[in-house]
Enzyme design. Structure first.
Site, PDB file in Angstrom:
ATOM      1  CG  ASP A  50      -9.255  -5.506  -5.939  1.00  0.00           C
ATOM      2  OD1 ASP A  50      -9.312  -4.341  -6.356  1.00  0.00           O
ATOM      3  OD2 ASP A  50      -9.000  -5.791  -4.752  1.00  0.00           O
ATOM      4  CG  LEU A  84      -9.414   2.661   1.733  1.00  0.00           C
ATOM      5  CD1 LEU A  84      -8.979   2.879   3.162  1.00  0.00           C
ATOM      6  CD2 LEU A  84      -9.638   3.986   1.032  1.00  0.00           C
ATOM      7  NE  ARG A  85      -5.731  -5.350  -2.336  1.00  0.00           N
ATOM      8  CZ  ARG A  85      -6.628  -6.249  -2.001  1.00  0.00           C
ATOM      9  NH1 ARG A  85      -7.642  -6.468  -2.799  1.00  0.00           N
ATOM     10  NH2 ARG A  85      -6.525  -6.927  -0.885  1.00  0.00           N
ATOM     11  CB  ALA A  86      -7.924   1.535  -6.153  1.00  0.00           C
ATOM     12  CB  VAL A 137      -2.086  -0.271  -5.909  1.00  0.00           C
ATOM     13  CG1 VAL A 137      -1.316  -0.609  -7.174  1.00  0.00           C
ATOM     14  CG2 VAL A 137      -2.249  -1.511  -5.049  1.00  0.00           C
TER      15      VAL A 137
END
Length: 662
Positions: free
Chosen positions: A174, A255-257, A260
């Site tokens: 991830d 919220l990383r998706a 990015v």
């Protein structure tokens, strides 16, 4: 005399990097992460022989120089230690001059360049975590051996891997910004063109590279222009809301998706020469940033349904934000102040929280233990004796957290999470002379080694006289990874639906455990009149799970053949990888019914394995009120641990211990 190195294969000469519709996903992902390094690097997954390493090494040559210096490309070897990666005290300087000087590691050398890790899935988890932390923060901190240093480490992290050799743990997967899947083209014309270009390069590297010099210069100029433009690209609220809608629809965690995807969409807009993000940019960004982040079951490969993505995005252009109205209405007495955020390069998700699954020990699927445990302990349904030609397949039940199976003694293999071993991390159990340049010094043992030689060195008073030969570093005991070879009985006596469900659930649970402990796995099956190596030893636990799921059952029980096949596989692997200790897991009810003297031959085969000193476990699949105890006898001949299948679950072990303590 050092011969000049031939030029790298040109980036623009890679088939797919110069397509009429733009670069293929892999070269495009590499380009976008160099335009916006905050994207977080690229993980390239694909079978061997797909030019993964070739194109990564070619990337540095087309990147705009940093000042007057070319962009550095630093390759991190799989066997690198933490000292080599982060840097440490210079031992020779410390002993010879008494100075605690810092010796930079690979992270410092990769600053403002590319850090390339081939076979990143084979790198130890804590090193991958360390690399990802440095890539995300743009700096590295060293706190070791009396040295406390923080230095810049802004680089583009690129990892390549072959999924057949094993997967990265989801927590680490991830944290890579983008991921792409590559495969060899199936179009004969494209395959022929790949071979043609490669042979031309091998015949004349300099001449071949010169033919692509103009294309390389044009690509470098376009990347430089995109790097200049990216700060001017506008990410509107409408575009940001669409990105959030896409990420929510694919049910990604954290919220990383979203962050990015937003950064990648901005980079793609700059690459295309636009000053605002459009739907096309969001689509490209989603296909690169989301496949490895969607929720999936264990052993599922990463992927993204692009038809669903198209439905979410739609065919229409993004509507303008309300703030984009060229003549916005003035605020009347009843109107509140305009509090809408202004869009710009410093707004939006680029400065938002970087959340995601926390890294840490992955303890398996504990929540799934109850149903699987009861299934494993349930009595068999009536068995139907299998004939030589009859076969059937049975799906597996739910997986659960199994008890830990280990190899006897203390090994010296690759660091992992299973058996006791001498490793670079863990508790200190002794000291020894160093074998490399780096490493933490064991001060007490170093002084103790120097004391007997002080008179011979002419010391009468004052400080101790130290020599490099006095140096001692700690010996540490931790855990190693192992080769776990499953030898599974697929005969007719195991073919009853309930029994085979138990077997598959138990083996799948042990496979999950092997995946989390960084083990290598293999699968031998026996049924009918012989045995076969269903899966040669590999790091790909996914492949083992697939073979197990499709395992046919029926026929007689050639136990001796299964054990001999397992012994042969382990002998070959001992030659290939002598430091990786094996653990043989035999899953059977202990019956031997194939061929003359089947019982005697199985005992001889078991004695052969025991004589080789191989640690074994017999998972006893026999159940019901009347038991013959054949698997227990087999365990005796193997010198193995005897484990009833109902006790494979760690929860059963804990429950039994609580019962004894009550």
């Amino acid at each position: 005399m050092t011969l000049p190195q031939p030029p790298h294969f040109p980036f623009s000469a890679v088939v797919g990097a110069d397509g009429p519709d733009g670069p293929d996903p892999m070269p495009l992902a590499l380009i976008l992460t160099t335009i916006a390094p905050e994207v977080g690097g690229v993980l390239v997954r694909g079978e061997k022989g797909t030019a993964k390493s070739t194109i990564v090494r070619a990337l540095a040559a087309v990147l705009p120089p940093v000042g007057d210096d070319p962009v550095p490309l630093v390759e991190l070897p799989i066997g690198a230690t933490e000292d080599r990666v982060t840097g440490s005290i210079n031992i020779e300087s410390a002993l010879a001059e008494g100075k605690a000087e810092y010796e930079p590691g690979l992270l410092a050398k990769a600053h403002r360049g590319i850090l390339y890790v081939d076979e990143v899935n084979l790198l130890h988890d804590h090193l991958v975590d360390l690399l990802l932390d440095a890539a995300a923060m743009g700096r590295a901190t060293v706190e070791r051996d009396g040295v406390s240093i923080t230095h810049d480490a802004r680089f583009v992290l690129v990892g390549t891997m072959n999924p057949e050799e094993g997967e990265l743990r989801p927590q680490l997967l991830d944290r890579f910004g983008l991921t792409v899947e590559v495969a060899a083209p199936r179009d004969p014309a494209l395959r022929a063109e790949v071979v043609r270009r490669r042979m031309a390069y091998d015949a004349d590297p300099a001449g071949f590279s010169s033919r692509y010099a103009e294309a390389e210069e044009a690509l470098s100029s376009r990347i430089a222009e995109a790097q200049r433009l990216i700060g001017l690209v506008r990410l509107s609220d409408t575009a940001l809301l669409k990105i959030a809608e896409v990420c929510a629809a694919f049910d990604v965690d954290g919220l990383r998706a979203d962050i990015v995807t937003a950064r990648t969409a901005v980079a793609h807009a700059a690459w295309c020469g636009r000053d605002s993000v459009e739907l096309a940019d969001i689509r490209v960004a989603a296909t690169l940033a989301l496949p490895h982040r969607r929720r999936r079951k264990p052993f599922d490969a990463p992927g993204l349904d692009e038809d669903v993505l198209d439905q979410i995005l739609g065919d229409e252009e993004l509507p303008p934000d309300p703030d984009d109205d060229p003549e916005p209405p003035t605020n009347g007495p009843d109107d509140g102040p305009d509090e809408g955020p202004a869009d710009g390069p410093d707004e939006g998700p680029a400065d938002g929280p970087d959340e995601g699954p926390a890294d840490g020990p992955d303890e398996g699927h504990e929540g799934e233990g109850t149903s699987a445990e009861s299934a494993a302990r349930a009595p068999d349904t009536p068995e139907v004796p299998g004939s030589e030609g009859s076969t059937s397949t049975t799906s597996s039940g739910s997986t659960y957290r199994p008890r830990l199976l280990t190899v006897r003694g203390v090994g010296t293999g690759t660091a992992g999470r299973r058996s006791r071993a001498r490793t670079s991390s863990g508790r200190r159990v002794g000291a020894t002379a160093p074998t490399g340049r780096g490493g933490a010094i064991h001060l007490v043992e170093t002084l103790r080694a120097a004391l007997p030689h002080q008179h011979a060195r002419g010391r009468t008073s004052g400080p101790l006289l130290l020599r490099p030969a006095d140096l001692r570093v700690p010996v540490r005991e931790g855990r190693e990874s192992n080769l776990v070879l499953f030898c599974v009985d697929a005969s007719g006596s195991m073919a009853a639906r309930r029994r085979m469900e138990q077997v598959k659930a138990a083996v799948l649970s042990l496979l999950l455990d092997a995946y989390q402990r960084r083990d290598k796995v293999g699968l031998v099956t026996f049924r009918g009149s012989g045995a076969e190596l269903a899966l040669p030893p590999t790091h790909s636990v996914d492949a083992a799970a697939t073979r197990l799921e499709d395992l046919p059952a029926g026929g007689r029980t050639p136990l001796a053949e299964g054990l001999l096949q397992a012994a042969h596989v382990l002998a070959v692997e001992r030659t290939r990888d002598p430091h990786r200790r094996p653990l043989l897991v035999v899953v059977t009810d202990g019956r031997a019914t194939a061929g003359p003297d089947a019982v005697l031959r199985s005992r001889e085969a078991a004695a052969l394995i025991a004589g080789a000193g191989i640690s074994s476990v017999v998972v006893d699949c026999e159940s019901g009120p009347l038991r013959m105890g054949l698997a227990a006898r087999l365990a005796e001949h193997l010198g193995a641990e005897h484990l009833p299948i109902g006790e494979v679950s760690a929860e059963v072990l804990v429950t039994a211990a609580r019962g004894r303590a009550a």
